[in-house]
Design an enzyme around this catalytic site. Structure first.
Site, PDB file in Angstrom:
ATOM      1  N   ASP A  79      19.873 -26.205  48.061  1.00 52.17           N
ATOM      2  CA  ASP A  79      21.209 -26.127  46.918  1.00 52.17           C
ATOM      3  C   ASP A  79      21.066 -27.234  46.000  1.00 52.17           C
ATOM      4  O   ASP A  79      21.095 -28.505  46.353  1.00 52.17           O
ATOM      5  CB  ASP A  79      22.453 -26.098  47.518  1.00 52.17           C
ATOM      6  CG  ASP A  79      23.652 -25.865  46.844  1.00 52.17           C
ATOM      7  OD1 ASP A  79      23.521 -26.217  45.591  1.00 52.17           O
ATOM      8  OD2 ASP A  79      24.616 -25.439  47.267  1.00 52.17           O
ATOM      9  N   VAL A  80      20.964 -27.455  44.795  1.00 49.30           N
ATOM     10  CA  VAL A  80      20.652 -28.238  43.712  1.00 49.30           C
ATOM     11  C   VAL A  80      22.120 -29.134  43.780  1.00 49.30           C
ATOM     12  O   VAL A  80      22.148 -30.246  43.123  1.00 49.30           O
ATOM     13  CB  VAL A  80      20.241 -27.830  42.427  1.00 49.30           C
ATOM     14  CG1 VAL A  80      18.859 -27.239  42.360  1.00 49.30           C
ATOM     15  CG2 VAL A  80      21.284 -27.000  41.818  1.00 49.30           C
ATOM     16  N   LYS A  88      25.885 -26.436  29.581  1.00 48.48           N
ATOM     17  CA  LYS A  88      24.687 -26.208  28.795  1.00 48.48           C
ATOM     18  C   LYS A  88      24.520 -27.292  27.644  1.00 48.48           C
ATOM     19  O   LYS A  88      23.413 -27.788  27.138  1.00 48.48           O
ATOM     20  CB  LYS A  88      24.318 -24.876  28.396  1.00 48.48           C
ATOM     21  CG  LYS A  88      23.983 -23.860  29.520  1.00 48.48           C
ATOM     22  CD  LYS A  88      22.715 -24.090  30.290  1.00 48.48           C
ATOM     23  CE  LYS A  88      22.340 -23.192  31.366  1.00 48.48           C
ATOM     24  NZ  LYS A  88      21.327 -23.345  32.180  1.00 48.48           N
ATOM     25  N   ASN A 100      15.556 -26.251  36.275  1.00 45.78           N
ATOM     26  CA  ASN A 100      15.693 -24.930  35.853  1.00 45.78           C
ATOM     27  C   ASN A 100      17.051 -24.203  36.287  1.00 45.78           C
ATOM     28  O   ASN A 100      17.526 -23.353  35.914  1.00 45.78           O
ATOM     29  CB  ASN A 100      14.570 -24.225  36.011  1.00 45.78           C
ATOM     30  CG  ASN A 100      14.577 -22.594  35.864  1.00 45.78           C
ATOM     31  OD1 ASN A 100      14.859 -22.137  34.683  1.00 45.78           O
ATOM     32  ND2 ASN A 100      14.783 -21.758  36.957  1.00 45.78           N
ATOM     33  N   TYR A 155      30.102 -22.456  31.262  1.00 44.29           N
ATOM     34  CA  TYR A 155      28.629 -22.205  31.099  1.00 44.29           C
ATOM     35  C   TYR A 155      28.288 -22.949  29.877  1.00 44.29           C
ATOM     36  O   TYR A 155      27.347 -23.799  29.956  1.00 44.29           O
ATOM     37  CB  TYR A 155      28.573 -20.946  31.040  1.00 44.29           C
ATOM     38  CG  TYR A 155      26.856 -20.530  30.858  1.00 44.29           C
ATOM     39  CD1 TYR A 155      25.866 -20.709  32.128  1.00 44.29           C
ATOM     40  CD2 TYR A 155      26.528 -20.185  29.660  1.00 44.29           C
ATOM     41  CE1 TYR A 155      24.916 -20.396  31.668  1.00 44.29           C
ATOM     42  CE2 TYR A 155      25.078 -19.818  29.442  1.00 44.29           C
ATOM     43  CZ  TYR A 155      24.091 -20.069  30.410  1.00 44.29           C
ATOM     44  OH  TYR A 155      22.745 -19.711  30.383  1.00 44.29           O
TER      45      TYR A 155
END
Length: 254
Positions: free
Chosen positions: A55-56, A152, A82, A148
């Site tokens: 899990d990042v 980003k 990514n 989100y």
């Protein structure tokens, strides 16, 4: 020359496409993903690859994965930060703080953990290429998707800053901003946005097409072509760039 390529979120979606394409080029691939079943399938499909469940957002899990890669490879040439998640949809006043944190955690904090490790190795070897997966939502904003879009946009800032920090060591850092990518993830996003906005899914899907000059969705192969180019000698003087692969987004407005 065989490259050592690390990909987070590498067992599904864009990451899966990247892993397959880099492997097809003859590169050595290491990937992690939170989906254990997907990782098992990739480990079977890409013989010789390092495939780990991680899990990042979990520093200990990422340390275990990254330490393994460093131990087995001794360095890394290409890192694709990514891993991502679509996060919740809704007006900001209706969003839950835990959902906001989870979205920022995967998209931005996961990239931090990955890039921190890559920067240390690449600075020491005075070479390397980092490619972050941002989004056109990180260029335009995105109604009903504030967590989100914020994450980003954060990746754009991270890209620009790391390009400045690592450039003197010969390390390049760029970001790719996908538009609407065909696949199961966007199917889920369309359904989520339709529910949040009260519109039919067909209208949301049409909005994505109508908001792009080329009136088309993007494929994973379209994105992989760009990643492979950025990782190649042909892009040796490209750094700090935010590259949209989207057919030219005109607007994300509803």
């Amino acid at each position: 020359m065989t490259r050592r390529v690390l990909i987070t979120g590498g067992a599904s979606g864009i990451g899966l496409g990247l892993a397959r394409r880099f492997a097809a080029e003859g590169d050595r691939v290491a990937l992690c993903d939170a989906d254990a079943d997907a990782v098992a399938r990739m480990g079977d499909a890409l013989r010789g690859a390092i495939a780990a469940v991680a899990d990042v957002t979990d520093e200990a899990q990422m340390a275990a994965f990254l330490d393994r890669v460093e131990s087995e490879w001794g360095g890394v040439d290409v890192v694709c930060a990514n891993a991502g998640t679509g996060g919740p949809a809704g007006r900001i006043e209706d969003l839950d703080y835990a959902d906001w944190q989870a979205c920022i955690g995967v998209n931005l904090n996961g990239a931090f953990l990955t890039c921190r490790w890559a920067a240390r190795l690449m600075r020491a070897q005075e070479s390397g290429c980092i490619i972050l997966t941002s989004s056109t939502s990180g260029q335009w904003g995105h109604p009903y998707r504030s967590p989100y879009a914020s994450a980003k946009w954060g990746l754009v800032g991270l890209t620009k800053t790391l390009a400045m920090e690592l450039g003197p060591a010969g390390v390049r850092v760029n970001a790719v901003c996908p538009g609407a990518v065909e696949g199961e993830r966007m199917d889920r996003v369309v359904a989520m946005e339709a529910a949040a906005s009260g519109r039919p899914e067909a209208d949301v899907r049409e909005q994505y097409v109508r908001g792009v000059s080329m009136r088309t969705w993007v494929t994973v192969d379209d994105l992989a072509d760009t990643f492979l180019f950025l990782a190649s000698p042909a892009a040796s003087k490209m750094s700090g760039q935010i590259i949209a692969v989207d057919g030219h987004t005109e607007t994300n407005a509803p």
